[in-house]
Scaffold this motif. Structure first.
Motif, PDB file in Angstrom:
ATOM      1  N   GLU A 233      10.474 -20.881   9.788  1.00 61.36           N
ATOM      2  CA  GLU A 233       9.460 -20.917   8.720  1.00 61.36           C
ATOM      3  C   GLU A 233       8.148 -21.385   9.253  1.00 61.36           C
ATOM      4  OE1 GLU A 233      11.218 -22.668   5.196  1.00 61.36           O
ATOM      5  OE2 GLU A 233      12.688 -20.877   4.902  1.00 61.36           O
ATOM      6  N   ASP A 234       8.219 -22.508  10.137  1.00 57.77           N
ATOM      7  CA  ASP A 234       6.924 -22.844  10.502  1.00 57.77           C
ATOM      8  C   ASP A 234       6.215 -22.055  11.485  1.00 57.77           C
ATOM      9  OD1 ASP A 234       7.984 -25.320   9.195  1.00 57.77           O
ATOM     10  OD2 ASP A 234       8.946 -25.993  10.995  1.00 57.77           O
ATOM     11  N   GLU A 235       6.498 -21.105  12.164  1.00 55.19           N
ATOM     12  CA  GLU A 235       5.924 -20.280  12.958  1.00 55.19           C
ATOM     13  C   GLU A 235       5.757 -18.635  12.273  1.00 55.19           C
ATOM     14  OE1 GLU A 235       6.269 -18.583  17.698  1.00 55.19           O
ATOM     15  OE2 GLU A 235       7.883 -19.891  16.781  1.00 55.19           O
ATOM     16  N   ILE A 236       4.525 -18.960  11.777  1.00 55.33           N
ATOM     17  CA  ILE A 236       3.780 -17.720  11.032  1.00 55.33           C
ATOM     18  C   ILE A 236       3.227 -16.681  11.958  1.00 55.33           C
ATOM     19  CG2 ILE A 236       2.568 -16.817   9.192  1.00 55.33           C
ATOM     20  CD1 ILE A 236       2.927 -19.754   7.975  1.00 55.33           C
ATOM     21  N   LEU A 237       3.733 -15.553  12.030  1.00 53.71           N
ATOM     22  CA  LEU A 237       3.043 -14.721  12.963  1.00 53.71           C
ATOM     23  C   LEU A 237       1.772 -13.802  12.205  1.00 53.71           C
ATOM     24  CD1 LEU A 237       6.400 -13.055  14.408  1.00 53.71           C
ATOM     25  CD2 LEU A 237       4.725 -14.926  15.456  1.00 53.71           C
ATOM     26  N   THR A 253      23.165 -12.067  18.753  1.00 51.78           N
ATOM     27  CA  THR A 253      22.877 -11.693  20.292  1.00 51.78           C
ATOM     28  C   THR A 253      21.641 -12.685  20.941  1.00 51.78           C
ATOM     29  OG1 THR A 253      21.198 -10.132  19.337  1.00 51.78           O
ATOM     30  CG2 THR A 253      23.351  -9.435  19.656  1.00 51.78           C
ATOM     31  N   GLY A 254      21.155 -13.367  20.133  1.00 53.29           N
ATOM     32  CA  GLY A 254      19.804 -14.151  20.591  1.00 53.29           C
ATOM     33  C   GLY A 254      18.506 -13.372  20.801  1.00 53.29           C
ATOM     34  N   LEU A 255      18.459 -12.065  20.123  1.00 56.51           N
ATOM     35  CA  LEU A 255      17.499 -11.527  20.150  1.00 56.51           C
ATOM     36  C   LEU A 255      16.379 -11.890  19.480  1.00 56.51           C
ATOM     37  CD1 LEU A 255      16.271  -8.582  21.129  1.00 56.51           C
ATOM     38  CD2 LEU A 255      17.078  -7.491  19.017  1.00 56.51           C
ATOM     39  N   LYS A 256      14.942 -12.038  20.055  1.00 57.81           N
ATOM     40  CA  LYS A 256      13.788 -12.220  19.188  1.00 57.81           C
ATOM     41  C   LYS A 256      13.385 -11.188  18.393  1.00 57.81           C
ATOM     42  CE  LYS A 256      12.630 -15.966  22.788  1.00 57.81           C
ATOM     43  NZ  LYS A 256      11.404 -16.364  23.549  1.00 57.81           N
ATOM     44  N   LEU A 257      12.967 -11.480  17.124  1.00 57.44           N
ATOM     45  CA  LEU A 257      12.608 -10.487  16.124  1.00 57.44           C
ATOM     46  C   LEU A 257      11.755 -11.215  15.344  1.00 57.44           C
ATOM     47  CD1 LEU A 257      16.071  -8.999  15.218  1.00 57.44           C
ATOM     48  CD2 LEU A 257      14.424  -7.873  16.693  1.00 57.44           C
ATOM     49  N   ALA A 258      11.102 -10.310  14.396  1.00 56.18           N
ATOM     50  CA  ALA A 258      10.032 -10.837  13.385  1.00 56.18           C
ATOM     51  C   ALA A 258      10.521 -10.340  11.981  1.00 56.18           C
ATOM     52  CB  ALA A 258       8.613 -10.034  13.639  1.00 56.18           C
ATOM     53  N   ALA A 259      10.315 -11.476  11.009  1.00 61.23           N
ATOM     54  CA  ALA A 259      11.035 -11.219   9.658  1.00 61.23           C
ATOM     55  C   ALA A 259       9.857 -11.294   8.650  1.00 61.23           C
ATOM     56  CB  ALA A 259      11.943 -12.311   9.395  1.00 61.23           C
ATOM     57  N   LYS A 260       9.371 -10.079   8.173  1.00 61.69           N
ATOM     58  CA  LYS A 260       8.447  -9.884   7.384  1.00 61.69           C
ATOM     59  C   LYS A 260       9.135  -9.953   5.958  1.00 61.69           C
ATOM     60  CE  LYS A 260       5.069  -6.295   5.925  1.00 61.69           C
ATOM     61  NZ  LYS A 260       4.612  -4.974   5.996  1.00 61.69           N
ATOM     62  N   ILE A 261       8.586 -11.133   5.232  1.00 58.79           N
ATOM     63  CA  ILE A 261       8.956 -11.351   3.782  1.00 58.79           C
ATOM     64  C   ILE A 261       8.134 -11.009   2.654  1.00 58.79           C
ATOM     65  CG2 ILE A 261       9.708 -13.380   2.343  1.00 58.79           C
ATOM     66  CD1 ILE A 261      10.344 -14.885   4.711  1.00 58.79           C
TER      67      ILE A 261
END
Length: 478
Positions: A233-237, A253-261
């Motif tokens: 939550e601290d890292e906002i893209l 899996t440790g896969l890096k993704l982006a969560a659009k809330i």
């Protein structure tokens, strides 16, 4: 006595006459051959005449043969018969055989003289068929250039299988896969372009990387996202009217993704977000952001998507330290066109194209992905579509007038983006939204600014064909 004398006198006269006749015939044979032969009354003269005539005929025949042979050697006949053609062909074959034999013998070294006899025998066994095989006839050459029937059947089977696969994909809503020939043609075009570019422009030729996962068909899960992902939550893209985008990681899996809330409290708002999910399920292209997962709760819906770290294209436009050249603009516009073309082939309109909705894959290369399909709509020609949303300075005139929208609506926004990439200016931006919308309706824009001083005529022509009010003239699909 008297009788005897008469007889003897008669006999003497006869002998004398015979002698005279013989002398005359001998004279005629030796001196005058061209004169007529003596009378046929004498048998001896007839025999001598016949013998001489036979000899003359023999001589004449020999002379005629000699003359004919000489004529053949000096003056060949003008009109060839089949026999003469066969003779000439045999002569040419023999001469070719002699030439090959001589050249073959000359190639031998002294150490191999013992093998000359075997080679001579082999050369003598050279037939006409072997010589013709070296110089094939027209029919044989035609057969060599003809495509075998098996190859033609295989090509037809490949075409049929491709058609069947494309038909199945079209029924499922998936885009048709390009053929192998098209892939080869695109690769060859890219190779030719890359050869003509300098090393400093190699970053523009790098293909856009696909998502780190296969295309997925997603439906919103009614469970908490924290069960599967760690959301930072601290890292906002990024963020906007919809909410915020945070960086997240899949636990398994440790896969890096982006969560659009996305904030969605009522059913109408949730239906809009589900429309975005439905649109993204149909889009599988390297220049379009990919959806990985979705979660639904009481007050919001979370879309888990592909993660890119290059930031918005808008940031490069406003960054004074970043030198955005026309070649960079070409690279960006080309990729945007590919993504929009794919969407239009799927009969989907984006309707919210702007630099803020175009992300760069990384900070160095000019690779982009289009995002934010919240306002995207499926285009149905029979059902006239009107929309009244979007960012004012990128809206097309038909959206401002609440008229029917179509594929050229996205192309207008593309023209505005190209204008901004080349100059850093917005062509229709006014002091407020009303002035901006009036500039759009009047199609009030020009190339008079100093920023267009170094812009090529081709770039100006490209923009001029996109920012036009009469949309039925736009046939440009890049």
């Amino acid at each position: 006595m008297h009788v005897f004398s008469e007889t003897t006198a008669g006999d003497l006269l006869k002998k004398k006459n015979e002698k005279v006749i013989k002398e005359k015939s001998h004279f005629n044979e030796t001196e005058t051959k061209e004169k007529k032969p003596p009378d046929s009354t004498d048998g001896n003269t007839q025999q001598s005449q016949s013998c001489s005539q036979e000899e003359i005929d023999k001589l004449n025949k020999e002379n005629t043969k000699r003359e004919s042979s000489v004529q053949l050697e000096v003056d060949p006949p003008k009109f060839h018969t089949e026999e003469s053609e066969e003779r000439e062909q045999n002569l040419s074959l023999e001469s070719n055989y002699v030439y090959r034999r001589n050249s073959f013998q000359e190639s031998f070294t002294p150490e191999k003289k013992q093998e000359e006899g075997a080679v001579d025998d082999a050369c003598q066994k050279l037939t006409v068929q072997e010589i013709e095989s070296e110089y094939p006839a027209d029919e044989e050459t035609k057969k060599e250039h003809q495509v075998p029937e098996d190859a033609l059947e295989e090509q037809q089977e490949e075409k049929e299988t491709e058609r069947e696969e494309n038909a199945d994909k079209s029924e499922k809503g998936e885009p048709p896969a390009p053929s192998q020939k098209e892939d080869k043609a695109e690769k060859s075009d890219d190779e030719e372009v890359s050869e003509g570019r300098c090393k400093s422009c190699e970053k523009d030729d790098l293909p856009t990387p696909p998502a780190p996962f296969d295309h997925r068909i997603v439906s919103a899960k009614r469970v908490g996202i924290s069960n599967y992902y760690n959301v930072n939550e601290d890292e906002i893209l990024g963020g906007g009217r919809f909410g915020q985008v945070h960086k997240c990681e899949e636990k398994a899996t440790g896969l890096k993704l982006a969560a659009k809330i996305i904030k969605a409290q009522g059913p109408k708002q949730k239906d809009e977000v589900k429309n975005e999910i439905n649109v993204m399920n149909q889009l599988n292209h390297v220049n379009l952001i990919q959806l990985y997962d979705a979660f639904e709760s009481k007050n919001d819906i979370v879309l888990v998507m592909e993660y890119v770290e290059g930031g918005e294209l808008f940031d490069r436009i406003i960054d004074e330290n970043y030198n955005l050249t026309e070649m960079d603009t070409i690279s960006f516009i080309k990729q945007i066109c590919k993504g929009i073309q794919y969407m239009h082939q799927m009969y989907i309109l984006h309707l919210d194209l702007k630099p803020e909705n175009i992300l760069c894959v990384n900070r160095e290369a000019n690779q982009i992905k289009i995002i934010d399909f919240g306002l995207a709509r499926r285009y149905k020609p029979r059902e006239k579509l009107r929309v009244n949303f979007g960012t004012p300075e990128f809206l097309a005139p038909e959206v401002v007038n609440y008229e029917f929208v179509s594929f050229p609506t996205d192309m207008w926004s593309l023209g505005v983006i190209a204008y901004m990439l080349l100059t850093g200016l917005s062509p229709f931006l006014g002091d407020d939204d009303n002035e901006t919308l009036n500039n759009i309706l009047a199609c009030n824009w020009d190339f008079e600014d100093e920023e267009f001083r170094d812009v090529s005529d081709e770039a100006k022509d490209f923009i001029s064909k996109l920012l036009i009010k009469e949309k039925w003239y736009i046939i440009l699909y890049l």
